[in-house]
Design a protein around this motif. Structure first.
Motif, short mmCIF file in Angstrom:
data_model
loop_
_atom_site.label_atom_id
_atom_site.label_comp_id
_atom_site.label_asym_id
_atom_site.label_seq_id
_atom_site.Cartn_x
_atom_site.Cartn_y
_atom_site.Cartn_z
N THR A 52 0.84 -1.07 0.10
CA THR A 52 -0.14 0.10 -0.26
C THR A 52 1.01 1.20 0.05
OG1 THR A 52 -1.59 -1.27 1.24
CG2 THR A 52 -2.00 1.26 1.32
N LEU A 53 1.96 1.26 0.78
CA LEU A 53 2.93 2.47 0.82
C LEU A 53 3.44 2.63 -0.64
CD1 LEU A 53 4.60 4.37 2.41
CD2 LEU A 53 6.14 2.60 2.91
N VAL A 54 3.67 1.48 -1.20
CA VAL A 54 4.55 1.68 -2.47
C VAL A 54 3.35 2.20 -3.45
CG1 VAL A 54 5.42 0.36 -4.59
CG2 VAL A 54 6.15 -0.14 -2.29
N ALA A 55 2.18 1.73 -3.52
CA ALA A 55 1.31 2.30 -4.20
C ALA A 55 0.98 3.86 -4.02
CB ALA A 55 -0.11 1.45 -4.10
N ALA A 56 0.85 4.19 -2.88
CA ALA A 56 0.77 5.62 -2.51
C ALA A 56 2.13 6.50 -2.95
CB ALA A 56 0.56 5.83 -1.04
N VAL A 57 3.20 5.87 -2.80
CA VAL A 57 4.38 6.48 -3.38
C VAL A 57 4.34 6.77 -4.74
CG1 VAL A 57 6.95 6.48 -3.68
CG2 VAL A 57 5.65 6.05 -1.52
N GLN A 58 3.55 5.86 -5.47
CA GLN A 58 3.55 5.86 -7.05
C GLN A 58 2.43 6.91 -7.09
OE1 GLN A 58 3.05 1.62 -7.89
NE2 GLN A 58 5.27 1.56 -8.29
N ALA A 59 1.27 7.11 -6.65
CA ALA A 59 0.25 7.87 -6.80
C ALA A 59 0.72 9.14 -6.54
CB ALA A 59 -1.10 7.30 -5.82
N PHE A 82 -1.95 1.24 6.93
CA PHE A 82 -2.99 1.85 6.13
C PHE A 82 -4.24 1.23 6.44
CE2 PHE A 82 0.98 3.06 4.09
CZ PHE A 82 0.44 4.57 3.38
N GLU A 83 -4.56 0.10 6.72
CA GLU A 83 -6.00 -0.80 6.95
C GLU A 83 -6.57 -0.06 8.19
OE1 GLU A 83 -5.14 -4.93 7.30
OE2 GLU A 83 -4.55 -4.91 4.99
N ARG A 84 -5.65 0.72 9.20
CA ARG A 84 -6.50 1.45 10.28
C ARG A 84 -7.05 2.80 9.79
NH1 ARG A 84 -1.93 1.17 15.17
NH2 ARG A 84 -3.79 2.09 16.01
N ILE A 85 -6.95 3.05 8.34
CA ILE A 85 -7.59 4.33 7.96
C ILE A 85 -8.75 3.96 7.31
CG2 ILE A 85 -7.51 6.26 6.27
CD1 ILE A 85 -4.56 6.03 6.54
N ARG A 86 -10.06 4.51 7.45
CA ARG A 86 -11.15 4.22 6.90
C ARG A 86 -11.11 4.10 5.38
NH1 ARG A 86 -16.11 7.86 8.02
NH2 ARG A 86 -14.99 8.97 6.35
N ASP A 87 -11.61 2.79 4.80
CA ASP A 87 -11.33 2.57 2.97
C ASP A 87 -11.83 3.96 2.32
OD1 ASP A 87 -10.62 0.09 3.47
OD2 ASP A 87 -12.61 -0.93 3.14
N ALA A 88 -13.02 4.50 2.74
CA ALA A 88 -13.35 5.83 2.05
C ALA A 88 -12.21 6.88 2.07
CB ALA A 88 -14.74 6.48 2.64
N ASP A 89 -11.55 7.13 3.45
CA ASP A 89 -10.64 8.13 3.50
C ASP A 89 -9.52 7.55 2.74
OD1 ASP A 89 -12.27 9.55 5.20
OD2 ASP A 89 -11.70 8.87 7.17
N LEU A 90 -9.17 6.26 2.48
CA LEU A 90 -7.92 6.03 1.93
C LEU A 90 -8.17 6.29 0.35
CD1 LEU A 90 -4.97 4.87 2.14
CD2 LEU A 90 -6.05 2.57 2.28
#
Length: 185
Positions: A52-59, A82-90
């Motif tokens: 998820t971090l890698v995907a976020a860094v790419q985005a 990252f799963e501790r963040i609500r899906d909608a917020d992420l």
């Protein structure tokens, strides 16, 4: 006799070098081997607990930055963080129109320079139990300790624990953490 002593000395030197090399070996992250001669991004893409971090860094278009010479210290949140963040917020955070906010969130996990855990612990001790950490994203994290565990508190009071420290990289160091830290809201 000198040949025997020289041979024993050479063998002892080789044994000490091998032991030192084994002690300096990087920790694995999510079972994936991390290589000190690879960049932060090159190692992160191999970690199954940081996808998820890698995907976020790419985005956020931060791949080139974190592949650069640095040095950087990265507090790398796991997938579970990252799963501790609500899906909608992420999902909102990862949208192209929110790239500036995502960049700020991610750079609030990055410090200029290579700072190993023992240096962080020393700063905490010399500052009376907590030490402010200025990030490249403009956030100030508060580093503290609970026993041997290093903790980081963001400006919102969210606490992240360092789960894996001192993962050496060619352009810095990664400390794996269990929570995503956020800029002041």
């Amino acid at each position: 006799m000198n040949t025997t002593l020289a041979g024993l000395a050479a063998a002892a030197t080789a044994l000490v070098a091998t032991a030192a090399s084994a002690q300096m070996q990087n920790p694995t992250v999510g079972g994936a081997e991390m290589f000190a001669d690879k960049t932060i991004v090159e190692n992160a893409v191999n970690s199954p607990i940081n996808t998820t971090l890698v995907a976020a860094v790419q985005a956020a278009d931060l791949v080139d930055t974190l592949s650069g010479p640095g040095p950087f210290t990265v507090f790398a949140p796991t997938n579970a963080a990252f799963e501790r963040i609500r899906d909608a917020d992420l999902n909102d955070m990862l949208k192209p129109e929110n790239k500036a906010f995502l960049q700020q969130v991610l750079t609030c996990h990055v410090v200029s320079g290579e700072v190993m855990a023992d240096a962080i612990a020393g700063m905490i001790a010399s500052s009376g139990g907590s030490h402010p950490v200025e990030t490249l994203g403009g956030c100030t994290l508060n580093a503290s300790r609970d026993g041997n565990r290093i903790m980081l508190t963001d400006e919102n009071g969210r606490v992240a624990n360092v789960e894996i420290a001192d993962v050496d990289q060619s352009n810095g160091v990664i400390h794996v953490i269990d929570r995503v830290l956020l800029p002041k809201q």
